[in-house]
Enzyme design. Structure first.
Site, mmCIF file in Angstrom:
data_model
loop_
_atom_site.group_PDB
_atom_site.id
_atom_site.type_symbol
_atom_site.label_atom_id
_atom_site.label_comp_id
_atom_site.label_asym_id
_atom_site.label_seq_id
_atom_site.Cartn_x
_atom_site.Cartn_y
_atom_site.Cartn_z
ATOM 1 N N ASP A 333 16.865 -0.743 3.094
ATOM 2 C CA ASP A 333 15.323 -1.008 2.839
ATOM 3 C C ASP A 333 14.751 0.185 3.178
ATOM 4 O O ASP A 333 14.839 0.591 4.130
ATOM 5 C CB ASP A 333 15.215 -2.163 3.713
ATOM 6 C CG ASP A 333 15.529 -3.784 3.029
ATOM 7 O OD1 ASP A 333 15.724 -3.828 1.886
ATOM 8 O OD2 ASP A 333 15.769 -4.532 3.855
ATOM 9 N N GLU A 374 -0.034 -3.595 6.873
ATOM 10 C CA GLU A 374 -0.928 -2.476 6.229
ATOM 11 C C GLU A 374 -2.553 -2.987 6.444
ATOM 12 O O GLU A 374 -3.328 -2.067 6.820
ATOM 13 C CB GLU A 374 -0.769 -2.810 4.511
ATOM 14 C CG GLU A 374 0.384 -2.253 3.987
ATOM 15 C CD GLU A 374 1.473 -3.354 4.216
ATOM 16 O OE1 GLU A 374 1.564 -4.339 4.849
ATOM 17 O OE2 GLU A 374 2.840 -2.966 3.451
ATOM 18 N N PHE A 404 -5.183 -12.983 3.618
ATOM 19 C CA PHE A 404 -4.268 -12.253 2.659
ATOM 20 C C PHE A 404 -3.251 -12.911 2.139
ATOM 21 O O PHE A 404 -2.507 -13.936 3.030
ATOM 22 C CB PHE A 404 -3.748 -10.929 3.163
ATOM 23 C CG PHE A 404 -2.755 -10.173 1.961
ATOM 24 C CD1 PHE A 404 -3.203 -9.378 1.117
ATOM 25 C CD2 PHE A 404 -1.463 -10.533 2.128
ATOM 26 C CE1 PHE A 404 -2.468 -8.861 0.201
ATOM 27 C CE2 PHE A 404 -0.535 -9.794 1.316
ATOM 28 C CZ PHE A 404 -1.087 -9.024 0.352
ATOM 29 N N ARG A 409 -3.288 -11.436 -3.361
ATOM 30 C CA ARG A 409 -2.828 -10.105 -3.278
ATOM 31 C C ARG A 409 -4.163 -9.410 -2.743
ATOM 32 O O ARG A 409 -4.536 -8.211 -2.859
ATOM 33 C CB ARG A 409 -2.310 -9.464 -4.255
ATOM 34 C CG ARG A 409 -1.046 -9.882 -4.764
ATOM 35 C CD ARG A 409 -0.446 -9.398 -6.051
ATOM 36 N NE ARG A 409 -0.102 -8.159 -6.245
ATOM 37 C CZ ARG A 409 -0.117 -7.431 -7.381
ATOM 38 N NH1 ARG A 409 -0.623 -8.160 -8.436
ATOM 39 N NH2 ARG A 409 0.062 -6.263 -7.553
ATOM 40 N N ASP A 553 16.994 -8.904 7.175
ATOM 41 C CA ASP A 553 16.413 -9.971 8.175
ATOM 42 C C ASP A 553 15.860 -11.159 7.601
ATOM 43 O O ASP A 553 16.000 -12.538 8.389
ATOM 44 C CB ASP A 553 15.408 -9.113 9.304
ATOM 45 C CG ASP A 553 14.448 -8.402 8.539
ATOM 46 O OD1 ASP A 553 14.210 -8.531 7.310
ATOM 47 O OD2 ASP A 553 13.619 -8.028 9.097
ATOM 48 N N ASP A 557 16.880 -12.622 2.265
ATOM 49 C CA ASP A 557 17.973 -11.714 2.206
ATOM 50 C C ASP A 557 19.254 -12.303 2.140
ATOM 51 O O ASP A 557 20.513 -11.733 1.941
ATOM 52 C CB ASP A 557 17.870 -10.645 3.500
ATOM 53 C CG ASP A 557 16.732 -9.574 3.263
ATOM 54 O OD1 ASP A 557 16.486 -9.314 2.039
ATOM 55 O OD2 ASP A 557 16.367 -9.415 4.231
#
Lengths: 718, 536
Positions: A333, A374, A404, A409, A553, A557
């Site tokens: 990743d 972010e 968010f 987005r 994690d 996944d």
């Protein structure tokens, strides 16, 4: 609060003495450990368990034979051989016992983390009525509440609340970690302790199958299964043993015949009219069969698992460790593995004459409700670069926060000022659409800036505002940048030399992905990766016969982790991820995948090197024993006695003693693993052939000679 | 030119000739086994035996075909030998006794060609031609077929990625190894037969005889009557060497002037002995699509073979030992036409290839020289080994070597893109267990029983070597004899027959099992970590 915690001693609280103290430092073997493991080694003499190791089983059978022979015809020589043969078996058992002993020590500390906690079950959650239940009585799906100072009664997912948890009992890391409901940090482990706040946990384990239970079983090697390579090697060793068994069996009629036709030759301790003595035959057999590797094989396997545990990685099967040494493709990743954590804001680029400070202010305001890393980095950057104090959502009472989400987005804020002011920040496309929807025209300047940032591998976020009565307008662009971890390029170069392909997985667009891939030096990348894409990539690689390793994690996944040959789940990850992978990294460090590969390789190399050493050892033993046996009847064979050993008896005894001692001498190597430096296969083969092949030929010559210098003084031997 | 120089030139020219033949012959054999076309004569044969030449066989079927064919061959040859007296061209020789017929039948079918009898005084021309010589061809072809099947196992993977025979043909299934009957017929018709005809013609030109005469009696100068035998010698001589069979027309084998008339035919015979076995690695390389792999195998063979040939020559040349030292050279039992060196080279070649033809008597070699010959056989047909059997032997050896070496570099070992796991190691181990077991068990029985010891000519260590050599030779399908040992007794005939039978077919079955096992696997792609199997 009706909480009673029974037996909450210092140990039961899962509070280890410190992060370093719990772990046994790898590598060195302390002699005390040998001594402590001796009872275990003697217990392993039981033929019912020893037969699993055919080579050592043969040695044990031989030892029994010589014991009987020594009782019938007691001589110093026979008894010495008998003792050393038994020691050979004991030394082999000792190697295994020591390897297991290390795991046992670790299991001991883990057991202490298993508490007799009484859980506060919430039978009718979300109603808060509690009932005390012993932790062992918790069923899958039960909901419990845990508060500061209490021990979490079982493995589960946090479904409400946030808490700092001390997981040192499992990870050895004393710094507390945050566990919160939702997201990928929701898993908690039984036996860990909540330090602050209160969480509600849904239990995800069956009784007796907790993570700690499994860990204990793993480090103790209780249900250790032989790995595929180990099985193959065992077959080879068994075949070699059978060949030598036949050879020795055949030798007897030959010897009797040789003796009968040369009756004038003097009897020796090895050979008389009835042929070779049984003691000599057994000695010869034991010296020729691959005892060294036979003795150390299982210890090597256990120690390999152990080395992983030392690095805080739990392998759920030995097969996974071996597969790790074989992987062809590493899926890494991007975030957290190749780059430092997350993308960080590194620049504010205003457009249309907007003041930089104004853009910074708008960026900060619109990011306050953005809890993604972010978003946080924007707030941090506004503070560090523009001196804007961080405001909290509560400070601005007249504001409506827009959080968010992955759908919109965007994040932002609606300020009830006059005129009403709405600020949005987010993905360029989403924000520009918002601007257009609110009567604005995207400025010409934004496009080139966004493209420029994307091309350089960064991520552009557009900030826009909409004042009541005016068309919405773009204020500027935030440049988010990935920071590649130090030293990654070198590691990927190493991987390439080892023949391993690295593939970076990222949700970024291809442009961004390419730039980062180039900077980090990975071989390939998968951009805009969705979980299905990851899965498809793994399947595609596997169809070509390649072995794939990955870390993960999140719950999304899990399918890929299960599909990969080596799936390393992060301990911070969800239970689903931990369940799906075949390894768990307690430190949750995705970079560790590279170390895991190295450990897997080291395990295989150690096995191969010691096998080579063991087989190469035979050469010297031929020179020691064959002349000793036949010197009397075929004096010509005396020229083979190039070590100038003292007498036939001393030669045979020396070889047997060397054979036993070399096992002990190699135990540390078996436990530590041979030195491993990433290099091409050819270079490694050359080096290992030189060290273990040639070394294996030379060492016994020296060893046997040295031992012979001593044993020749034993009365009855010369 | 001194003897030593002559010997060295002899070997050097031989090596050059083999090197020159490596590519063309190997490529030719590749085209033969990989071709999709059937010759008309082949089609007729397929129709006769009732097989579909385009059908593929799994390893089990392939192995059963090998065994069935060989069983029928043994039976046929046995009956042939038992009734030869009543047949045409028997030269009046009686029927062969049962134990002898069993031994010989097995011996020729297993490519061992151990001979307890003297050819010129036991076998009629018809048996020699239609019985023994036929098996010389067939057994050589069976060996090559099994080797090719093993290689196919390595080249084939799952149905998806498996190599195709060639365009136009449907890709073979996952674990199919080809068709034994097709391989057998093609190898006979297109490889062994034409080469033998060529070689026979050359041998006739060199002076080997080729007729159906019962022989003539001549009166020597001294007045005695000498029987000069005749027979189809050259044709049998060619395949005897080419197919690494070794069963001579005469008891004296290649030391007999009618079989091996001159020094240059001696050279030619050594060349024939080695040429197919040394060229097969090229075929192997082509089949697996990497000539480097072929070079690696042939290099390993060459190193071992060169070591052996040089050692024999040195040992025979320096002649340690009492008698040779007194005489001045190790000439005892050596044919003076060929001399010590060329005889040594022949002996080395014949033991290395599992041929067993001789142009000198190994019993008379110097102690250490004889030891090297024994060692050659014990190497187990790998340097370069018999036709086909040498290739599959060394491939299986490579599998085991790669297994240990692969572990040393930290990878699950693989060879030619196939993982070497427990199943593969099991088959390879069984393969290598078979022969030593037979040799050791046989020798032990021989030394422990009365009949075993009764046959020994020179008691003592030398006698031991005689028995050990006999069983080593039989179990390794070599067929050369140390002489000295009297083996023409019922127990020896039966025991050595068994050793030959098991020593030939058990390893074949294991080799095919290994082939089936790797054929079922998906190939693993090459990567930087593993390309070293091509560099020896």
């Amino acid at each position: 609060m009706a909480v009673t915690t029974v037996g909450q001693g210092p140990a039961a609280a899962g509070q280890p003495s410190g992060s370093g103290g719990r772990r046994i430092s790898g590598g060195l073997l302390d002699p005390g450990q040998l001594w402590r493991s001796t009872p275990d080694a003697l217990r392993k003499l039981n033929p019912a368990t020893l037969w699993r190791n055919p080579v050592m089983f043969i040695v044990e059978v031989g030892s029994v034979c010589t014991t009987v022979l020594s009782l019938v015809h007691p001589t110093v020589f026979a008894w010495l051989i008998t003792v050393w043969l038994w020691l050979t078996v004991v030394f082999a058992n000792l190697a295994e016992a020591v390897a297991e002993g290390r795991g046992k020590a670790q299991a001991e500390t883990l057991r202490r983390a298993k508490t007799d906690t009484v859980a506060r079950r919430l039978p009718a959650w979300p109603a808060l009525t509690e009932e005390p239940v012993p932790a062992t009585g918790l069923q899958l799906g039960d909901v419990v509440v845990v508060e500061a100072g209490q021990t979490i009664p079982g493995d589960g997912d946090v479904i409400e609340g946030i808490a700092s948890v001390d997981e040192s009992a499992i990870t050895g890391e004393s710094a507390p970690v945050i566990r919160e409901s939702g997201g990928d940090r929701s898993a908690v482990t039984g036996g860990t302790r909540v330090l602050s706040d209160r969480i509600v946990v849904r239990i995800t384990q069956k009784p007796g199958e907790s993570f700690i239970d499994r860990m204990i079983a793993l480090v103790e090697g209780a249900n250790r299964q032989k790995t595929p390579n180990e099985i193959a090697l065992n077959i080879l060793l068994a075949a070699l043993t059978i060949i030598f068994l036949l050879a020795v069996a055949t030798l007897q009629p030959l010897a009797i015949y040789s003796k009968s036709v040369q009756a004038f030759a003097p009897d020796s301790q090895a050979l008389d009219a009835t042929g070779l003595t049984g003691v000599v035959l057994v000695s010869l057999l034991v010296c020729l069969i691959p005892t060294t590797i036979g003795a150390l094989l299982s210890a090597i396997g256990i120690a390999g698992m152990d080395r992983l545990v030392q690095r805080n990685v739990l392998a759920m099967s030995g097969r996974a460790v071996e597969a790790a040494g074989d992987v062809n493709t590493l899926l890494l990743d991007k975030t957290g593995t190749i780059t430092l954590g997350n993308r960080q804001a590194s620049e504010f680029l205003p457009v249309d004459g907007v003041a930089a400070a104004a853009l910074a202010d708008a960026a900060q305001l619109s990011s306050l409700a953005d809890e993604t890393p972010e978003g946080r980095s924007v707030v941090v950057y506004a503070k560090t670069a523009y001196g804007l104090r961080e405001r909290h959502p509560g400070e601005l009472s007249h504001a409506t926060w827009v959080e968010f989400t992955a759908q919109t987005r965007m994040s932002g804020v609606d300020l009830n000022e006059v005129p009403a002011r709405r600020i949005r920040k987010g993905a360029a496309a989403a924000v520009m659409k918002w601007v257009r929807d609110h009567g604005g025209h995207p400025t010409e300047q934004v496009g080139p800036i966004v493209d420029g940032i994307s091309a350089s591998g960064g991520t552009p976020l557009v900030v826009a505002e909409h004042l009541d009565g005016a068309p919405a307008r773009a204020l500027g662009v935030i440049h988010l940048k990935d920071v590649v971890k130090q030293g990654m390029r070198e590691r990927f170069d190493e991987m390439r030399r080892m023949g391993i392909r690295t593939v970076m997985i990222t949700g970024d667009n291809p442009l961004t992905a390419r730039a980062i891939a180039a900077e980090a030096g990975v071989d390939d990348f998968l951009a805009e990766a969705k979980p299905e894409d990851k899965m498809a990539l793994i399947k595609r690689e596997q169809e070509g016969g390649k072995l794939v390793a990955m870390t993960g994690d999140g719950t999304n996944d899990a399918p890929a982790l299960a599909q990969a040959d080596v799936g390393v789940a992060m301990n911070t990850g969800t239970s689903a991820a931990k369940e799906a992978g075949n390894m768990v990294d307690l430190d949750s460090d995705p970079t560790k995948l590279i170390e895991i590969v190295e450990i897997g390789k080291q395990l295989l190399i150690t096995r191969g090197a010691l096998t080579t050493f063991s087989i190469a050892n035979d050469v010297a033993k031929y020179f020691a024993i064959i002349p000793a046996i036949f010197a009397a009847v075929y004096p010509g064979l005396g020229t083979l006695n190039i070590m100038a050993l003292h007498s036939p008896a001393s030669a045979i005894l020396s070889a047997v003693i060397f054979n036993a001692l070399v096992i002990v001498a190699l135990i540390p190597l078996a436990l530590r693993g041979v030195r491993y430096t990433p290099s091409s296969a050819a270079a490694m083969l050359r080096r290992n052939l030189l060290v273990y092949g040639l070394g294996g030929v030379i060492v016994p010559f020296l060893g046997i000679k040295l031992i012979d210098l001593v044993v020749q003084f034993i009365p009855g031997i010369s | 030119m001194s003897d030593t120089t002559a010997g060295a030139v002899f070997i050097a020219v031989l090596a050059l000739a083999l090197a020159a033949a490596y590519r063309p012959l190997g490529d030719y054999m590749y085209r033969v086994v990989n071709s999709t076309r059937h010759l008309r004569v082949e089609r007729v044969m397929y129709r006769l035996i009732g097989v579909n030449p385009d059908g593929e066989q799994s390893w089990g079927v392939y192995a059963r075909s090998v065994l069935a064919f060989s069983a029928v061959s043994v039976l046929f040859l046995y009956l042939f030998l038992r009734v030869q007296h009543w047949l045409w061209l028997s030269l009046g020789f009686p029927n062969v006794v049962p134990s002898g017929a069993w031994n010989t039948a097995v011996s020729f079918v297993t490519n061992t060609n151990w001979q307890w009898y003297s050819g010129e005084s036991t076998m009629g021309h018809l048996v020699q031609m239609a019985g023994l010589a036929v098996q010389n061809f067939a057994s050589a072809a069976v060996g090559i077929a099994v080797a090719v099947a093993l290689v196919r196992g390595f080249t084939r993977g799952s149905a998806k990625s498996g190599l195709r025979g060639s365009a136009g043909q449907p890709g073979p299934g996952a674990d199919q190894l080809g068709n034994f009957w097709v391989d057998l017929v093609r190898i006979c018709v297109r490889i062994v037969l034409p080469l033998s005809v060529l070689a026979a013609v050359v041998l006739v030109a060199g002076g080997a005889i080729q007729n159906l005469s019962a022989g003539t009696d001549v009166h020597t100068l001294a007045g005695a009557t000498q029987h000069i035998t005749g027979g189809p010698v050259a044709s049998q001589e060619a395949i005897k060497d080419l197919g690494t069979n070794g069963g001579g027309f005469y008891n004296a084998n290649s030391a007999h002037p009618f079989e091996n008339p001159t020094a240059w035919t001696n050279w030619l015979e050594i060349f024939l002995l080695l040429v197919i076995s040394f060229s097969l690695p090229r075929t192997f390389g082509r089949l697996v699509g990497s000539n480097k792999q072929g070079y690696a195998i042939v290099a390993a063979m060459v190193i071992m073979a060169a070591g052996s040939i040089i050692m024999i020559n040195v040992l025979q040349g320096t002649h340690p030992g009492t008698v040779p030292a007194a005489v001045g050279a190790a000439t005892e039992g050596t044919e003076s036409r060929f001399g010590v060196f060329n005889s040594g080279t022949f002996a080395s070649a014949t033991t290395l290839t599992s041929t067993g033809s001789v142009d000198s008597f190994h019993d008379s070699y110097t102690a250490l020289g004889g030891g090297v010959l024994l060692l050659n056989m014990m190497l187990g047909e790998v340097a370069p080994g018999g036709t086909g059997s040498g290739l599959y032997g060394i491939l299986i050896l490579a599998v085991l070597t790669v297994f240990v070496a692969g572990l040393m570099v930290g990878r699950t070992p693989e060879y030619l893109g196939k993982k070497i796991g427990a199943r593969e190691v099991k088959f390879a181990s069984l393969y290598f267990l078979t022969t030593p077991t037979l040799v050791l068990a046989g020798t032990a029985v021989g030394m422990a029983t009365g009949w075993g010891k009764a046959g020994i000519l020179n008691p003592g260590a030398h006698g031991l070597s005689e028995v050990l050599y006999a069983f080593t030779s039989a179990a390794n399908n070599n067929g050369s004899a140390f002489a000295g040992l009297t083996v023409n007794t019922t127990p020896y005939n039966i025991a050595l027959g068994l050793a030959m039978l098991l020593g030939r077919f058990l390893p074949m079955v294991f080799a095919l099992g290994l082939a089936g096992s790797v054929a079922g696997q998906n190939p693993v792609p090459e990567s930087a970590g593993r390309c070293w199997s091509a560099s020896p």
